[in-house]
Design a protein around this motif. Structure first.
Motif, PDB file in Angstrom:
ATOM      1  N   ASP A 230      17.929   1.022 -16.584  1.00 30.17           N
ATOM      2  CA  ASP A 230      16.619   1.214 -16.059  1.00 30.17           C
ATOM      3  C   ASP A 230      15.520   1.525 -17.187  1.00 30.17           C
ATOM      4  OD1 ASP A 230      17.673   0.700 -13.595  1.00 30.17           O
ATOM      5  OD2 ASP A 230      17.935   2.815 -13.112  1.00 30.17           O
ATOM      6  N   ASN A 294      13.205 -10.021  -8.220  1.00 29.02           N
ATOM      7  CA  ASN A 294      13.479  -9.177  -9.389  1.00 29.02           C
ATOM      8  C   ASN A 294      12.114  -8.568  -9.938  1.00 29.02           C
ATOM      9  OD1 ASN A 294      16.182  -9.750  -9.701  1.00 29.02           O
ATOM     10  ND2 ASN A 294      15.905 -11.885 -10.901  1.00 29.02           N
ATOM     11  N   GLU A 295      12.165  -7.599 -10.171  1.00 27.87           N
ATOM     12  CA  GLU A 295      11.056  -6.670 -10.759  1.00 27.87           C
ATOM     13  C   GLU A 295      10.506  -7.323 -11.947  1.00 27.87           C
ATOM     14  OE1 GLU A 295      11.783  -2.721 -11.368  1.00 27.87           O
ATOM     15  OE2 GLU A 295      12.550  -2.270  -9.252  1.00 27.87           O
ATOM     16  N   ASN A 296       8.947  -7.307 -12.198  1.00 25.48           N
ATOM     17  CA  ASN A 296       8.518  -7.661 -13.289  1.00 25.48           C
ATOM     18  C   ASN A 296       8.409  -9.079 -13.546  1.00 25.48           C
ATOM     19  OD1 ASN A 296       7.726  -5.193 -14.219  1.00 25.48           O
ATOM     20  ND2 ASN A 296       9.357  -4.849 -15.328  1.00 25.48           N
ATOM     21  N   HIS A 420       5.933 -10.310  -8.233  1.00 24.89           N
ATOM     22  CA  HIS A 420       7.067  -9.234  -7.260  1.00 24.89           C
ATOM     23  C   HIS A 420       6.071  -8.035  -6.820  1.00 24.89           C
ATOM     24  CE1 HIS A 420      10.115  -6.175  -6.602  1.00 24.89           C
ATOM     25  NE2 HIS A 420      11.147  -7.322  -6.224  1.00 24.89           N
ATOM     26  N   ASP A 422       6.864  -4.937  -6.523  1.00 27.66           N
ATOM     27  CA  ASP A 422       6.821  -3.725  -7.314  1.00 27.66           C
ATOM     28  C   ASP A 422       6.030  -3.680  -8.759  1.00 27.66           C
ATOM     29  OD1 ASP A 422       8.560  -2.854  -5.385  1.00 27.66           O
ATOM     30  OD2 ASP A 422      10.402  -2.860  -6.299  1.00 27.66           O
ATOM     31  N   ILE A 423       5.475  -4.692  -9.128  1.00 30.45           N
ATOM     32  CA  ILE A 423       4.510  -4.667 -10.059  1.00 30.45           C
ATOM     33  C   ILE A 423       3.455  -3.655  -9.680  1.00 30.45           C
ATOM     34  CG2 ILE A 423       3.039  -5.941 -11.737  1.00 30.45           C
ATOM     35  CD1 ILE A 423       4.854  -8.253 -11.521  1.00 30.45           C
ATOM     36  N   SER A 424       3.074  -2.818 -10.558  1.00 32.15           N
ATOM     37  CA  SER A 424       1.978  -1.698 -10.350  1.00 32.15           C
ATOM     38  C   SER A 424       0.588  -2.224 -10.069  1.00 32.15           C
ATOM     39  CB  SER A 424       1.971  -0.686 -11.665  1.00 32.15           C
ATOM     40  OG  SER A 424       1.372  -1.384 -12.767  1.00 32.15           O
TER      41      SER A 424
END
Length: 453
Positions: A230, A294-296, A420, A422-424
């Motif tokens: 992480d 997948n994140e990012n 994705h 979860d990208i800020s």
């Protein structure tokens, strides 16, 4: 007694990060995730592991990783504490057998067959009623999924490794190969086998790849490895921009770099925002799944549909795409709209918005793995009509020196960068602002007359 207790307390107080260097890692030839090249281990999973160790201030030693046949590595990881097996599909059947750290990536396990046979399997019942023979690798997720799904064991042959399994498929000794789709195509290219000669005909599973730790490993080590993974991802500012071969928007140029008019817009956006991204060209369904899971990770050039809306952050539009229907001139088809395609064999490819739109109108489709395969199918008489992006089809046909008849155009849609969830939001806003600034500098942004797929 007090001395013994003191020793225990001192051991418990030792930094767990030091224990990561005591872990034994086992892997196999499973490119692009882990593989050997010129005596060195490489791949996505290897890089992630090295970055995780670096995030802990440690250096992964080459001797900590062993390259073994999958079945042997799997059995060793099951029976030996402090042993880590990767890249391992995390399935329900394996969940309690290991501790898990990751994920490494998403993985799609399929049945691969020869494209020229146009095999179509709609269910395991249908598979069992056929005469098709399947090769799988012992203890591999493909073999396990066949067993879990109830595939007749009499039609399954177990190979010791992926090279022998591919050889059996290529020689026609079996009809299908149960294996990871991306890895199968990578192996074909490395072995000099034409990937376009094969296609995925049935999906066995879509899961994540993980580091699988022996169940008796100290849970603190598992947690430390997870935290290191992480942390390494947090330290990495690089995004992943995935795409497919879809000229003129996105394709590999002569230097094998991802290029195209959509790619150029995104590279300008990165320069404006000071961000970094790795560009990678994959089969469309794979690129789409990676970005969703997948994140990012982002995928382009993507059609924004109601079904996809909640799955991503949407940036753009990047350009406009027109959709059309094509045939060969010698076919002599005289059709001018979609409802005249009844009774014809219509070609598209998996997860493509054009095909999904046509299927939504009640038409049956024959799906390929990549869109370029549809031109080959058209030439071989396996389909009558190809539905796809207009300029995209014309570009591929020009590359292959094939004459196409553009029967008609039936839709026009904007294309986006889909990221994705979860990208800020702040990062999304920065990228969107850059794209809007580019649009403001254009006199006629998104002109569909010259820029479409």
């Amino acid at each position: 007694m007090r001395i013994g207790m003191l020793v225990i307390l001192l051991l418990l107080a030792l930094p767990v990060s030091a224990g990561l260097q005591q872990l034994r890692f086992i892997t196999e030839e499973y490119p692009p995730y882990n593989y050997s090249e010129n005596g060195q281990l490489k791949g996505i999973a290897i890089e992630l592991l090295e970055q995780a160790f670096a995030a802990e201030g440690l250096q992964l030693q080459p001797q900590q990783i062993e390259l073994l046949p999958w079945a042997r590595g799997y059995d060793t990881a099951l029976s030996t504490a402090n042993t880590v097996l990767f890249s391992t599909n995390r399935t329900a059947a394996r969940e309690t057998l290991f501790q898990w750290a990751g994920p490494i990536s998403a993985d799609r396990v399929v049945l691969m067959g020869r494209a020229s046979r146009t095999l179509q399997i709609d269910s395991i019942t249908e598979l069992n009623a056929s005469e098709l023979q399947i090769v799988a690798i012992r203890e591999d997720v493909g073999a396990q999924r066949l067993q879990e799904l109830g595939v007749d064991p009499d039609r399954i042959t177990l190979a010791s490794n992926n090279t022998s399994a591919l050889a059996m498929l290529e020689a026609g000794r079996v009809d299908l190969w149960a294996y990871g789709e991306d890895v199968a195509y990578w192996l074909m290219r490395s072995q000099g086998v034409d990937p376009s000669a094969f296609e995925a005909v049935y999906t066995l599973s879509e899961t994540y790849l993980y580091f699988a730790l022996n169940a008796d490993t100290d849970p603190r080590l598992t947690e430390q490895l997870q935290q290191a993974i992480d942390r390494s991802r947090d330290l990495a500012t690089q995004l992943r921009f995935l795409t497919e071969e879809y000229p003129p928007f996105n394709y590999l140029d002569e230097q094998q770099q991802v290029a195209g008019i959509a790619t150029t817009r995104l590279r300008t956006m990165l320069k404006d925002t000071g961000l970094q991204a790795e560009f990678q060209l994959l089969p469309w369904a794979r690129a789409y799944t990676e970005a969703r899971l997948n994140e990012n990770t982002c995928v382009y050039s993507t059609t924004r549909t109601p079904e996809r809306e909640a799955e991503f952050h949407w940036l753009g539009p990047l350009h406009i795409s027109q959709w059309g229907a094509f045939s060969l001139p010698e076919a002599g088809l005289q059709v001018t709209q979609l409802d005249q395609l009844d009774g014809l064999r219509i070609g598209s490819f998996r997860e493509d918005a054009v095909g999904q739109y046509v299927a939504g109108l009640g038409h049956q489709l024959i799906l390929a793995t990549t869109d370029r395969e549809n031109l080959t199918r058209l030439r071989n008489g396996l389909i009558d009509v190809w539905v796809t992006g207009v300029t995209h089809a014309q570009r591929i046909a020009a590359d292959e020196q094939v004459s196409l008849t553009h029967l008609f155009t039936f839709n026009e849609v904007p294309l986006y960068l889909a990221c994705h969830r979860d990208i800020s939001p702040g990062l999304i806003q920065r990228m969107q602002h850059s794209l809007e600034q580019q649009d403001a500098s254009l006199q006629h942004p998104y002109s569909s007359g010259a820029q479409e797929s």
